[in-house]
Design a protein around this motif. Structure first.
Motif, PDB file in Angstrom:
ATOM      1  N   GLY A  37     -16.537  -1.763  -1.041  1.00 22.47           N
ATOM      2  CA  GLY A  37     -16.156  -3.153  -0.862  1.00 22.47           C
ATOM      3  C   GLY A  37     -14.662  -3.398  -0.966  1.00 22.47           C
ATOM      4  O   GLY A  37     -14.235  -4.490  -1.320  1.00 22.47           O
ATOM      5  N   ASN A  38     -13.838  -2.386  -0.660  1.00 25.06           N
ATOM      6  CA  ASN A  38     -12.374  -2.496  -0.752  1.00 25.06           C
ATOM      7  C   ASN A  38     -11.890  -2.761  -2.170  1.00 25.06           C
ATOM      8  O   ASN A  38     -10.779  -3.252  -2.367  1.00 25.06           O
ATOM      9  CB  ASN A  38     -11.835  -3.591   0.192  1.00 25.06           C
ATOM     10  CG  ASN A  38     -11.780  -3.124   1.630  1.00 25.06           C
ATOM     11  OD1 ASN A  38     -11.607  -1.951   1.907  1.00 25.06           O
ATOM     12  ND2 ASN A  38     -11.969  -4.051   2.557  1.00 25.06           N
ATOM     13  N   ASP A  39     -12.714  -2.458  -3.159  1.00 20.78           N
ATOM     14  CA  ASP A  39     -12.290  -2.593  -4.547  1.00 20.78           C
ATOM     15  C   ASP A  39     -11.709  -1.281  -5.046  1.00 20.78           C
ATOM     16  O   ASP A  39     -11.726  -0.256  -4.352  1.00 20.78           O
ATOM     17  CB  ASP A  39     -13.469  -3.023  -5.423  1.00 20.78           C
ATOM     18  CG  ASP A  39     -13.712  -4.530  -5.368  1.00 20.78           C
ATOM     19  OD1 ASP A  39     -12.744  -5.262  -5.101  1.00 20.78           O
ATOM     20  OD2 ASP A  39     -14.851  -4.958  -5.592  1.00 20.78           O
ATOM     21  N   VAL A  59      -7.271   2.253  -5.334  1.00 21.52           N
ATOM     22  CA  VAL A  59      -6.889   3.040  -4.167  1.00 21.52           C
ATOM     23  C   VAL A  59      -7.055   2.247  -2.882  1.00 21.52           C
ATOM     24  O   VAL A  59      -6.161   2.216  -2.029  1.00 21.52           O
ATOM     25  CB  VAL A  59      -7.711   4.347  -4.095  1.00 21.52           C
ATOM     26  CG1 VAL A  59      -7.396   5.108  -2.809  1.00 21.52           C
ATOM     27  CG2 VAL A  59      -7.416   5.225  -5.300  1.00 21.52           C
ATOM     28  N   SER A  60      -8.185   1.575  -2.706  1.00 19.70           N
ATOM     29  CA  SER A  60      -8.506   0.925  -1.438  1.00 19.70           C
ATOM     30  C   SER A  60      -8.114  -0.545  -1.368  1.00 19.70           C
ATOM     31  O   SER A  60      -8.118  -1.131  -0.298  1.00 19.70           O
ATOM     32  CB  SER A  60     -10.012   1.042  -1.164  1.00 19.70           C
ATOM     33  OG  SER A  60     -10.405   2.389  -1.071  1.00 19.70           O
ATOM     34  N   MET A  61      -7.809  -1.149  -2.479  1.00 16.59           N
ATOM     35  CA  MET A  61      -7.568  -2.587  -2.532  1.00 16.59           C
ATOM     36  C   MET A  61      -6.398  -2.992  -1.630  1.00 16.59           C
ATOM     37  O   MET A  61      -5.352  -2.351  -1.634  1.00 16.59           O
ATOM     38  CB  MET A  61      -7.261  -2.987  -3.976  1.00 16.59           C
ATOM     39  CG  MET A  61      -7.373  -4.452  -4.252  1.00 16.59           C
ATOM     40  SD  MET A  61      -7.139  -4.772  -6.025  1.00 16.59           S
ATOM     41  CE  MET A  61      -7.981  -6.336  -6.172  1.00 16.59           C
ATOM     42  N   PRO A  62      -6.546  -4.049  -0.837  1.00 17.86           N
ATOM     43  CA  PRO A  62      -5.424  -4.537  -0.019  1.00 17.86           C
ATOM     44  C   PRO A  62      -4.241  -4.924  -0.895  1.00 17.86           C
ATOM     45  O   PRO A  62      -4.416  -5.350  -2.037  1.00 17.86           O
ATOM     46  CB  PRO A  62      -6.016  -5.772   0.689  1.00 17.86           C
ATOM     47  CG  PRO A  62      -7.499  -5.569   0.653  1.00 17.86           C
ATOM     48  CD  PRO A  62      -7.779  -4.833  -0.622  1.00 17.86           C
ATOM     49  N   TYR A  63      -3.043  -4.770  -0.336  1.00 12.16           N
ATOM     50  CA  TYR A  63      -1.837  -5.107  -1.084  1.00 12.16           C
ATOM     51  C   TYR A  63      -1.686  -6.618  -1.185  1.00 12.16           C
ATOM     52  O   TYR A  63      -1.898  -7.338  -0.220  1.00 12.16           O
ATOM     53  CB  TYR A  63      -0.610  -4.508  -0.397  1.00 12.16           C
ATOM     54  CG  TYR A  63       0.661  -4.665  -1.195  1.00 12.16           C
ATOM     55  CD1 TYR A  63       0.893  -3.885  -2.313  1.00 12.16           C
ATOM     56  CD2 TYR A  63       1.625  -5.601  -0.821  1.00 12.16           C
ATOM     57  CE1 TYR A  63       2.063  -4.017  -3.047  1.00 12.16           C
ATOM     58  CE2 TYR A  63       2.801  -5.734  -1.552  1.00 12.16           C
ATOM     59  CZ  TYR A  63       3.005  -4.946  -2.667  1.00 12.16           C
ATOM     60  OH  TYR A  63       4.158  -5.091  -3.395  1.00 12.16           O
TER      61      TYR A  63
END
Length: 442
Positions: free
Chosen positions: A56-58, A61-65
């Motif tokens: 879920g983009n959490d 590492v993957s989290m949006p800036y």
């Protein structure tokens, strides 16, 4: 990519991958210009709908800036500082774990030891105590099962290339070889996240705001009692994936680097002898290795840095994306462009490192015999998305490497000893094997 950069395309290279244009940064100057000097623009993540379904983009590492990412990063750095990062407190924990590991290795006697496997156990136990507040005994079935699953997330040689391709060409998810690799990744991710959730549930049941032991405790505290303006970013799923990110990255990078260091010792016996002599002169066979003594082991430090240069753990790092249109070294980079920092290209740049393919620690020793740290060797990345655990990893790598060579003579387990020429390229570059005979220095 290295050959294209050197022979034709230079510092900044645009290539077509599938239906998208991708910009590759091939030199330190290009990487630094983008990720440091223009970090606010070049630190987003590409949108990968298929793989993002896994978390879920959490996670860090993957989290949006953006503001939520900055709040998570600030929290992580603050937690690590409070746990003693860069201070004697953390060094003592690492030395204590190293002593346990030495005793574990002694139990093998004359039996060959799979150091690649057991170094993963070693580094995982450090991050486990930091993140979960729990130390496992070596061989604990729960520990072994968890680590075997985690190691396959990064180090499955069968699936690594397929997943890398799938990350760029998502429509291949329905083609059998790629679909099978994705399904294995999905199952492993689900299993690891379920394990993290079980620890989180246990922490929540026993939570005491006046006694914060580990990362999960600190995160729960932030959820319940933290600043109002950032509390909304501290969700349960974010905690679960963030803990997973810490655990996987904290185990994999240090253990793979340590494995490479031992392989390079076997490949370069003349260098190995110099390191042995330095360790014996500074620490003897019983003193605890300490970071404060690094200046007294210049060749050992040079050897470690050269290994990090020659074997870039994540050759192209994690992909970045531009959050707005920008100019980079004379080129216009449109908003939403995928950016690949070619860290291997940085480390193999012949302009900076003459004969870059040659493993030569002496290139990091000055005319006075002192070790020279280089800011152009960036295995942990640079800019807003640098690895939060870099300081921990550097202490682990130095202390554990010195301690192993201090306590044991290492020898090939058979005539065909592990070699730096034999590697597995997945998300992380690691030795194909690291099977050694260990002779305890009694």
């Amino acid at each position: 990519m290295k050959r294209w950069s050197e022979e034709k395309y230079g510092d900044v290279m645009s290539i077509k991958i599938g239906f998208q244009n991708v910009v590759v940064l091939n030199t330190y100057e290009a990487v630094s210009q983008a990720l440091v000097k223009q970090g606010a623009t070049f630190s987003d993540r590409p949108r990968r709908p298929l793989l993002s379904k896994l978390t879920g983009n959490d996670g860090i590492v993957s989290m949006p800036y953006g503001d939520d990412f900055k709040a998570q990063k600030h929290f992580g750095l603050k937690f690590l500082r409070e746990k003693g990062m860069g201070r004697k407190q953390m060094e003592d924990l690492i030395n204590a774990e190293g002593d346990q590991f030495v005793e574990f290795l002694r139990s093998f006697g004359n039996t060959p030891v799979n150091m690649k496997k057991y170094l993963y156990w070693l580094t995982s136990n450090v991050i486990s105590q930091t993140a979960l507040g729990k130390r496992f005994e070596y061989g604990d079935p729960e520990f072994v099962d968890m680590l075997e699953t985690m190691s396959l997330l990064f180090g499955d040689s069968k699936d690594g290339n397929k997943l890398g391709i799938l990350n760029l060409f998502e429509y291949l998810a329905y083609v059998p070889p790629f679909a099978a690799a994705l399904e294995r990744l999905r199952k492993r991710t689900k299993k690891i996240l379920a394990t993290m959730q079980s620890y989180i549930d246990d922490h929540k049941a026993k939570f005491n705001p006046n006694h914060l032991v580990d990362f999960i405790d600190a995160y729960i505290f932030e959820q319940r009692l933290g600043k109002a303006k950032t509390k909304s970013a501290f969700t349960d799923n974010q905690m679960k994936v963030y803990t997973r990110d810490m655990f996987v990255a904290g185990s994999e990078t240090s253990s793979s680097t340590l494995s490479w260091l031992l392989v390079f010792c076997l490949d370069n016996p003349e260098y190995y002898k110099i390191i042995e002599k330095e360790i014996e002169d500074v620490f003897g066979f019983s003193g605890n290795p300490t970071m404060s003594k690094r200046e007294d082991l210049p060749f050992t430090c040079a050897f470690i840095q050269e290994a990090m240069r020659v074997k870039t753990l994540a050759p192209t790092a994690a992909q970045h994306s531009t959050s707005e249109t920008s100019e980079l070294m004379g080129y216009i980079i449109p908003k939403g462009t995928t950016i690949i920092p070619n860290l291997e290209g940085v480390h193999m740049d012949a302009k900076t490192w003459p004969n870059p393919e040659v493993f030569n620690p002496r290139r990091h020793i000055n005319e006075n015999g002192k070790f020279v740290a280089s800011n152009k060797i960036i295995p942990f990345g640079i800019g807003a998305r640098f690895c939060l655990g870099e300081s921990l990893a550097r202490v682990e790598i130095f202390v554990f490497f010195v301690k192993i060579l201090q306590k044991f003579k290492i020898r090939p387990a058979n005539a065909q000893h592990p070699s730096a020429d034999h590697e597995i390229r997945s998300f992380v570059t690691s030795p194909k094997e690291c099977l050694l005979s260990l002779i305890y220095r009694s």
